[in-house]
Enzyme design. Sequence first.
Site, PDB file in Angstrom:
ATOM      1  N   ALA A 156     -37.452  19.200  75.989  1.00 14.19           N
ATOM      2  CA  ALA A 156     -38.802  19.143  75.418  1.00 14.19           C
ATOM      3  C   ALA A 156     -39.073  20.449  74.677  1.00 14.19           C
ATOM      4  CB  ALA A 156     -39.830  18.956  76.530  1.00 14.19           C
ATOM      5  N   LYS A 157     -39.732  20.331  73.541  1.00 17.30           N
ATOM      6  CA  LYS A 157     -40.107  21.548  72.815  1.00 17.30           C
ATOM      7  C   LYS A 157     -41.542  21.856  73.244  1.00 17.30           C
ATOM      8  CE  LYS A 157     -39.543  23.433  68.168  1.00 17.30           C
ATOM      9  NZ  LYS A 157     -38.726  24.598  68.528  1.00 17.30           N
ATOM     10  N   ALA A 158     -41.642  22.479  74.415  1.00 14.56           N
ATOM     11  CA  ALA A 158     -42.947  22.684  75.049  1.00 14.56           C
ATOM     12  C   ALA A 158     -43.337  24.168  75.042  1.00 14.56           C
ATOM     13  CB  ALA A 158     -42.903  22.164  76.476  1.00 14.56           C
TER      14      ALA A 158
END
Length: 317
Positions: A156-158
């Site tokens: 995830a690009k969190a």
Amino acid sequence: MNEADFIWMNGEIVRWEDARVHVLTHALHYGSGVFEGIRAYETDRGTAVFRHRDHLARLARSAELYYMDLPFTQEKLREATHELIRRNELRSCYIRPIAFRGYGEMGLFPLNTPVEVVIAVWPWGAYLGEEGQRHGIRVKVSSWRRMSPDSFIPQAKACGQYLNSILAKVESAKAGYDEAILLDDQGHVSEGSGENVFVVRDGVISTPPATASILEGITSASVKQIAADLGFEVVERDIARGELFQADEMFLTGTAAEVVPVREVDDHLLGEPGELTQAIQKRFFEAIKGQREEYLEWLDIVDVEQPSVSQEQVGTA
Ligand code: PPE
């Protein structure tokens, strides 16, 4: 930073300086947001957003992984981005969509907090420097490990996950290097603070697999395709730290960084960009600039003929 004029905020185009949030925004306290980094390039066919739909699909996946319902469809965000590029009169730019838990409720349980979506665009030059892009950068393997997949979701690009990258980036910068390479929790090569890693040995290109806690890069996917088209063998496998020192060539890929050669790892000299790196870099730059037919499907052309919204539609003008 290089400011533009307008930002898209929850469905409205507002002036750059008016794109503000409350200090009790959930994401400011807990990192509860997801984002993307996308680039648009000037081509003969007009401004082209590189692999736009793939980036928006990843944004939606990142949101889902953190239980966030996006209040806009991917198609709506795509159109909003086109509109924003037109309004800012940019021919090439970096694009930063972000979806985050906004203002409403504090505390770790996030599901009652509204999700806000913002898109900003601005001119952003060579992320790791012009010099680095031409002659290669110096990297250092970080003492910080890439987040373990049993503590976070590396795919995830969190927002909050980037504190891990920041620790590594600051450490490498303070030690005088251009970028950090993080190992995963098993000690295998994972990725850069904001880039995927490729290593060339004896004519074979290797890159860490999805299981090495990487963010599965869209630039990396493009480079794998380009390498295959150039007839090079690309293998996804665990890579040991020591292999970096003995590499014939090494390079990093990312939207912001693009394709950047590495000339030194932990003070072991690899030298000027090698043959494979240069061939891949050249083909990648041709692809993003729309100079090769076979990669045109990667380009999402911004239609300049679309009428821009009138001044009345500009929020908080
Ligand atoms: N790993 C990480 C951790 C990462 O942040 C990026 C992109 C990549 C790999 C490469 O992914 P892709 O862009 O899909 O090829 N990093 C973004 C953020 C950079 C920043 O400083 O902010 C980017 O390149 O836009």
